[in-house]
Design a protein around this motif. Structure first.
Motif, PDB file in Angstrom:
ATOM      1  N   LYS A  63     -12.963 -24.232 -82.255  1.00 46.16           N
ATOM      2  CA  LYS A  63     -13.747 -24.893 -80.792  1.00 46.16           C
ATOM      3  C   LYS A  63     -13.927 -23.433 -80.487  1.00 46.16           C
ATOM      4  O   LYS A  63     -12.592 -22.888 -80.430  1.00 46.16           O
ATOM      5  CB  LYS A  63     -12.992 -26.175 -79.857  1.00 46.16           C
ATOM      6  CG  LYS A  63     -13.549 -26.832 -80.768  1.00 46.16           C
ATOM      7  CD  LYS A  63     -12.998 -28.550 -80.209  1.00 46.16           C
ATOM      8  CE  LYS A  63     -13.156 -29.389 -80.768  1.00 46.16           C
ATOM      9  NZ  LYS A  63     -12.624 -30.941 -80.399  1.00 46.16           N
ATOM     10  N   ALA A  64     -14.601 -23.650 -78.965  1.00 41.22           N
ATOM     11  CA  ALA A  64     -14.294 -22.602 -78.203  1.00 41.22           C
ATOM     12  C   ALA A  64     -12.845 -22.756 -76.826  1.00 41.22           C
ATOM     13  O   ALA A  64     -12.637 -23.991 -76.457  1.00 41.22           O
ATOM     14  CB  ALA A  64     -15.856 -22.472 -76.845  1.00 41.22           C
ATOM     15  N   CYS A  65     -12.211 -21.355 -76.713  1.00 39.43           N
ATOM     16  CA  CYS A  65     -10.929 -21.674 -75.544  1.00 39.43           C
ATOM     17  C   CYS A  65     -11.372 -21.384 -74.604  1.00 39.43           C
ATOM     18  O   CYS A  65     -12.216 -20.376 -74.293  1.00 39.43           O
ATOM     19  CB  CYS A  65     -10.423 -20.834 -75.815  1.00 39.43           C
ATOM     20  SG  CYS A  65      -8.075 -20.483 -75.396  1.00 39.43           S
ATOM     21  N   ARG A  66     -11.262 -21.892 -73.351  1.00 39.66           N
ATOM     22  CA  ARG A  66     -11.479 -21.264 -72.394  1.00 39.66           C
ATOM     23  C   ARG A  66     -10.132 -20.395 -71.237  1.00 39.66           C
ATOM     24  O   ARG A  66     -10.582 -20.959 -69.855  1.00 39.66           O
ATOM     25  CB  ARG A  66     -11.762 -23.265 -71.069  1.00 39.66           C
ATOM     26  CG  ARG A  66     -12.220 -23.450 -71.996  1.00 39.66           C
ATOM     27  CD  ARG A  66     -12.640 -25.337 -70.609  1.00 39.66           C
ATOM     28  NE  ARG A  66     -14.124 -26.367 -71.734  1.00 39.66           N
ATOM     29  CZ  ARG A  66     -15.049 -25.731 -71.286  1.00 39.66           C
ATOM     30  NH1 ARG A  66     -15.265 -24.504 -70.240  1.00 39.66           N
ATOM     31  NH2 ARG A  66     -16.044 -26.871 -71.413  1.00 39.66           N
ATOM     32  N   ALA A  67     -10.020 -19.634 -72.376  1.00 44.09           N
ATOM     33  CA  ALA A  67      -8.772 -18.955 -71.463  1.00 44.09           C
ATOM     34  C   ALA A  67      -9.603 -17.863 -70.715  1.00 44.09           C
ATOM     35  O   ALA A  67     -10.618 -17.201 -71.229  1.00 44.09           O
ATOM     36  CB  ALA A  67      -8.148 -18.606 -72.520  1.00 44.09           C
ATOM     37  N   LYS A  68      -8.578 -17.844 -69.559  1.00 44.88           N
ATOM     38  CA  LYS A  68      -9.200 -16.454 -68.916  1.00 44.88           C
ATOM     39  C   LYS A  68      -7.547 -15.229 -68.272  1.00 44.88           C
ATOM     40  O   LYS A  68      -6.844 -16.146 -69.232  1.00 44.88           O
ATOM     41  CB  LYS A  68      -9.754 -17.215 -67.255  1.00 44.88           C
ATOM     42  CG  LYS A  68     -10.624 -17.297 -67.734  1.00 44.88           C
ATOM     43  CD  LYS A  68     -11.006 -17.841 -65.965  1.00 44.88           C
ATOM     44  CE  LYS A  68     -12.710 -18.409 -65.554  1.00 44.88           C
ATOM     45  NZ  LYS A  68     -13.265 -18.050 -64.726  1.00 44.88           N
ATOM     46  N   THR A  69      -7.780 -14.302 -68.572  1.00 38.35           N
ATOM     47  CA  THR A  69      -6.720 -13.420 -68.240  1.00 38.35           C
ATOM     48  C   THR A  69      -6.253 -13.591 -66.370  1.00 38.35           C
ATOM     49  O   THR A  69      -7.285 -14.248 -66.445  1.00 38.35           O
ATOM     50  CB  THR A  69      -7.331 -11.413 -68.500  1.00 38.35           C
ATOM     51  OG1 THR A  69      -8.147 -11.500 -66.959  1.00 38.35           O
ATOM     52  CG2 THR A  69      -7.773 -11.518 -69.684  1.00 38.35           C
ATOM     53  N   ASP A  70      -4.942 -12.725 -66.860  1.00 39.39           N
ATOM     54  CA  ASP A  70      -4.271 -13.551 -64.735  1.00 39.39           C
ATOM     55  C   ASP A  70      -5.822 -12.486 -63.937  1.00 39.39           C
ATOM     56  O   ASP A  70      -5.365 -12.468 -62.670  1.00 39.39           O
ATOM     57  CB  ASP A  70      -3.295 -13.091 -64.982  1.00 39.39           C
ATOM     58  CG  ASP A  70      -3.924 -11.223 -64.963  1.00 39.39           C
ATOM     59  OD1 ASP A  70      -4.333 -10.538 -66.268  1.00 39.39           O
ATOM     60  OD2 ASP A  70      -2.573 -10.426 -65.056  1.00 39.39           O
ATOM     61  N   ARG A  71      -6.703 -11.524 -64.847  1.00 37.76           N
ATOM     62  CA  ARG A  71      -7.230 -11.176 -63.412  1.00 37.76           C
ATOM     63  C   ARG A  71      -9.293 -11.989 -63.475  1.00 37.76           C
ATOM     64  O   ARG A  71      -9.929 -11.110 -62.880  1.00 37.76           O
ATOM     65  CB  ARG A  71      -7.378  -9.550 -63.585  1.00 37.76           C
ATOM     66  CG  ARG A  71      -6.415  -8.369 -63.132  1.00 37.76           C
ATOM     67  CD  ARG A  71      -6.105  -7.413 -63.570  1.00 37.76           C
ATOM     68  NE  ARG A  71      -4.813  -6.641 -63.840  1.00 37.76           N
ATOM     69  CZ  ARG A  71      -5.267  -5.747 -63.769  1.00 37.76           C
ATOM     70  NH1 ARG A  71      -6.311  -4.738 -64.036  1.00 37.76           N
ATOM     71  NH2 ARG A  71      -3.867  -4.897 -64.579  1.00 37.76           N
ATOM     72  N   GLY A  72      -8.617 -13.371 -64.072  1.00 35.67           N
ATOM     73  CA  GLY A  72     -10.360 -13.496 -63.890  1.00 35.67           C
ATOM     74  C   GLY A  72     -10.551 -13.754 -65.492  1.00 35.67           C
ATOM     75  O   GLY A  72     -11.733 -14.303 -65.048  1.00 35.67           O
TER      76      GLY A  72
END
Length: 142
Positions: A63-72
């Motif tokens: 499944k796709a991960c919805r993670a983002k870096t701390d800079r978006g």
């Protein structure tokens, strides 16, 4: 970070597999795949995490991960947005062959690396890598 600490938060992975042999960075590690979260780990034999990868696009097997870096930076971020946000990479690697058109950007933070993988211009993976300097030295593109 110890893998057991990660497991205490996320639970056990759906798949654990031993990566034997000398396959570059992946070799001689243990792979943990969190299929339902879109996260893959490489674990050193001492139990520490060598790499954590966030799979931003889903597939038949993950499944796709919805993670983002701390800079978006996350799914849907364009190459120009990554470059504007993080600047010029420490190293980059492009690979084109057959139907593949990959571009990896590597940013160094202390002893660790943050990498962004693009396939045909689409951001597919964000990874945090430890113990990676040797492989950076093999890349010829500063």
């Amino acid at each position: 970070m110890p893998a057991l600490k990660f497991e205490s938060v996320f639970g056990p992975p759906e798949i654990k597999k031993k990566n034997s042999g000398d396959f570059g960075y992946v070799g001689n590690s243990i792979g943990w795949d969190y299929i339902n979260d879109g996260i893959s780990l490489l674990i050193n034999h001492d139990g520490t995490i060598r790499c954590i990868s966030f799979k931003l696009l889903g597939s038949k097997t993950v499944k796709a991960c919805r993670a983002k870096t701390d800079r978006g930076i996350g799914r849907g971020s364009a190459l120009r947005t990554v470059l504007k946000t993080y600047g010029d990479p420490y190293r980059h690697h492009a690979f084109k062959q057959g139907g593949l058109d990959d571009l990896d950007l590597y940013y160094k933070f202390g002893d660790n690396y943050l990498s962004f993988t693009f396939d045909h211009g689409i951001l597919t993976d964000i990874s945090l890598r430890a113990d990676f300097q040797h492989f950076m030295d093999l890349l010829s593109t500063p």
